[in-house]
Design a protein around this motif. Structure first.
Motif, PDB file in Angstrom:
ATOM      1  N   PRO A 172      43.053  40.052  33.667  1.00 30.65           N
ATOM      2  CA  PRO A 172      42.129  40.450  32.257  1.00 30.65           C
ATOM      3  C   PRO A 172      41.071  40.945  32.483  1.00 30.65           C
ATOM      4  O   PRO A 172      40.472  42.220  31.989  1.00 30.65           O
ATOM      5  CB  PRO A 172      42.348  39.137  31.498  1.00 30.65           C
ATOM      6  CG  PRO A 172      43.261  38.271  32.112  1.00 30.65           C
ATOM      7  CD  PRO A 172      43.508  38.691  33.419  1.00 30.65           C
ATOM      8  N   TRP A 173      40.248  40.423  33.472  1.00 27.02           N
ATOM      9  CA  TRP A 173      38.744  41.030  33.724  1.00 27.02           C
ATOM     10  C   TRP A 173      38.778  42.317  34.723  1.00 27.02           C
ATOM     11  O   TRP A 173      38.313  43.429  34.163  1.00 27.02           O
ATOM     12  CB  TRP A 173      38.212  40.052  34.683  1.00 27.02           C
ATOM     13  CG  TRP A 173      37.495  38.944  33.631  1.00 27.02           C
ATOM     14  CD1 TRP A 173      37.821  37.688  33.467  1.00 27.02           C
ATOM     15  CD2 TRP A 173      36.569  39.135  32.699  1.00 27.02           C
ATOM     16  NE1 TRP A 173      37.014  36.896  32.603  1.00 27.02           N
ATOM     17  CE2 TRP A 173      36.180  38.007  32.135  1.00 27.02           C
ATOM     18  CE3 TRP A 173      35.991  40.502  32.236  1.00 27.02           C
ATOM     19  CZ2 TRP A 173      35.269  37.917  30.997  1.00 27.02           C
ATOM     20  CZ3 TRP A 173      34.945  40.220  31.230  1.00 27.02           C
ATOM     21  CH2 TRP A 173      34.716  38.985  30.624  1.00 27.02           C
ATOM     22  N   ARG A 174      39.877  42.685  35.702  1.00 29.62           N
ATOM     23  CA  ARG A 174      40.226  43.702  36.073  1.00 29.62           C
ATOM     24  C   ARG A 174      40.268  45.020  35.473  1.00 29.62           C
ATOM     25  O   ARG A 174      40.079  45.962  35.520  1.00 29.62           O
ATOM     26  CB  ARG A 174      41.234  43.694  37.192  1.00 29.62           C
ATOM     27  CG  ARG A 174      40.969  42.562  38.528  1.00 29.62           C
ATOM     28  CD  ARG A 174      42.201  42.728  39.309  1.00 29.62           C
ATOM     29  NE  ARG A 174      41.958  42.208  40.590  1.00 29.62           N
ATOM     30  CZ  ARG A 174      41.313  42.456  41.735  1.00 29.62           C
ATOM     31  NH1 ARG A 174      40.773  43.506  41.709  1.00 29.62           N
ATOM     32  NH2 ARG A 174      41.045  41.640  42.616  1.00 29.62           N
ATOM     33  N   GLU A 175      41.257  44.637  34.131  1.00 26.29           N
ATOM     34  CA  GLU A 175      41.428  45.710  33.379  1.00 26.29           C
ATOM     35  C   GLU A 175      40.324  45.944  32.407  1.00 26.29           C
ATOM     36  O   GLU A 175      40.386  47.153  32.060  1.00 26.29           O
ATOM     37  CB  GLU A 175      42.939  45.149  32.350  1.00 26.29           C
ATOM     38  CG  GLU A 175      44.171  45.131  33.042  1.00 26.29           C
ATOM     39  CD  GLU A 175      44.513  46.599  33.779  1.00 26.29           C
ATOM     40  OE1 GLU A 175      44.492  47.670  32.983  1.00 26.29           O
ATOM     41  OE2 GLU A 175      44.901  46.246  35.168  1.00 26.29           O
ATOM     42  N   ARG A 176      39.710  45.123  31.944  1.00 28.79           N
ATOM     43  CA  ARG A 176      38.482  45.364  31.124  1.00 28.79           C
ATOM     44  C   ARG A 176      37.326  46.314  32.067  1.00 28.79           C
ATOM     45  O   ARG A 176      36.951  47.264  31.540  1.00 28.79           O
ATOM     46  CB  ARG A 176      37.843  44.177  30.859  1.00 28.79           C
ATOM     47  CG  ARG A 176      38.417  43.124  29.511  1.00 28.79           C
ATOM     48  CD  ARG A 176      37.486  42.187  29.381  1.00 28.79           C
ATOM     49  NE  ARG A 176      37.857  41.563  28.093  1.00 28.79           N
ATOM     50  CZ  ARG A 176      37.199  40.384  27.555  1.00 28.79           C
ATOM     51  NH1 ARG A 176      36.230  39.900  28.091  1.00 28.79           N
ATOM     52  NH2 ARG A 176      37.667  39.926  26.754  1.00 28.79           N
ATOM     53  N   LEU A 177      37.148  45.936  33.315  1.00 28.49           N
ATOM     54  CA  LEU A 177      36.241  46.486  34.045  1.00 28.49           C
ATOM     55  C   LEU A 177      36.517  47.842  34.495  1.00 28.49           C
ATOM     56  O   LEU A 177      36.122  48.867  34.539  1.00 28.49           O
ATOM     57  CB  LEU A 177      35.927  45.690  35.403  1.00 28.49           C
ATOM     58  CG  LEU A 177      35.209  44.288  34.936  1.00 28.49           C
ATOM     59  CD1 LEU A 177      34.945  43.502  36.161  1.00 28.49           C
ATOM     60  CD2 LEU A 177      33.916  44.719  34.468  1.00 28.49           C
ATOM     61  N   ARG A 178      37.945  48.005  34.453  1.00 29.81           N
ATOM     62  CA  ARG A 178      38.729  49.328  35.013  1.00 29.81           C
ATOM     63  C   ARG A 178      38.367  50.384  33.916  1.00 29.81           C
ATOM     64  O   ARG A 178      38.141  51.578  33.822  1.00 29.81           O
ATOM     65  CB  ARG A 178      40.147  49.186  35.542  1.00 29.81           C
ATOM     66  CG  ARG A 178      40.862  50.515  36.003  1.00 29.81           C
ATOM     67  CD  ARG A 178      41.987  50.300  36.461  1.00 29.81           C
ATOM     68  NE  ARG A 178      41.940  49.439  37.607  1.00 29.81           N
ATOM     69  CZ  ARG A 178      42.799  48.295  37.771  1.00 29.81           C
ATOM     70  NH1 ARG A 178      43.821  48.039  36.614  1.00 29.81           N
ATOM     71  NH2 ARG A 178      42.586  47.397  38.760  1.00 29.81           N
ATOM     72  N   ALA A 179      38.607  49.860  32.586  1.00 29.96           N
ATOM     73  CA  ALA A 179      38.711  50.675  31.326  1.00 29.96           C
ATOM     74  C   ALA A 179      37.437  50.838  30.920  1.00 29.96           C
ATOM     75  O   ALA A 179      37.098  52.065  30.221  1.00 29.96           O
ATOM     76  CB  ALA A 179      39.461  49.815  30.250  1.00 29.96           C
ATOM     77  N   THR A 180      36.161  50.296  31.288  1.00 30.49           N
ATOM     78  CA  THR A 180      35.057  50.547  30.782  1.00 30.49           C
ATOM     79  C   THR A 180      34.115  51.113  31.850  1.00 30.49           C
ATOM     80  O   THR A 180      33.238  51.756  31.387  1.00 30.49           O
ATOM     81  CB  THR A 180      34.387  49.249  30.181  1.00 30.49           C
ATOM     82  OG1 THR A 180      34.362  48.348  31.331  1.00 30.49           O
ATOM     83  CG2 THR A 180      35.144  48.487  29.179  1.00 30.49           C
TER      84      THR A 180
END
Length: 117
Positions: free
Chosen positions: A56-64
């Protein structure tokens, strides 16, 4: 001659849901953010044996991209299966990566001590 402005560094522990505790309390990484320049910089280091749980954190950081102060405040205020905890004391370090890796070492020591109980 004035000294160059020291960038503001913020340090966060990235947490995910702990089935044992019933709340987001399992650390999966450490995020460091450096503000004060034209563009905020960030550096993240992951807890090795929990990388699969960090998605979940990897996706958030990748998206932002590099998180803005507003985005960090938004994440810190959210309730759910992920949570962000800001560290109060940010030690001096020669670089953002040294700061994050040093704090991850502390997280790993705390994890090992908690698992030995």
């Amino acid at each position: 001659m004035t000294a160059p402005a020291v960038p503001l560094r913020r340090l966060f522990v990235l947490l995910v849901w702990s089935p044992r505790l019933g709340m987001p309390a399992d650390p999966v990484g450490v995020l460091g953010v450096e503000e004060g320049g034209p563009h905020p910089r960030s550096y993240v280091s992951w807890v090795p044996d929990r990388q699969g749980r960090a998605w979940p954190w990897r996706e958030r950081l990748r998206a932002t991209g590099p998180p803005t102060p507003e985005l960090l405040e938004h994440w810190a205020a959210q309730d759910g299966t992920t949570h962000l905890v800001e560290e109060e004391q940010v030690p001096e370090a020669p670089s953002l990566s040294h700061l994050v890796e040093g704090h991850l070492d502390r997280v790993l020591v705390d994890l090992a001590a908690g698992e030995g109980r």
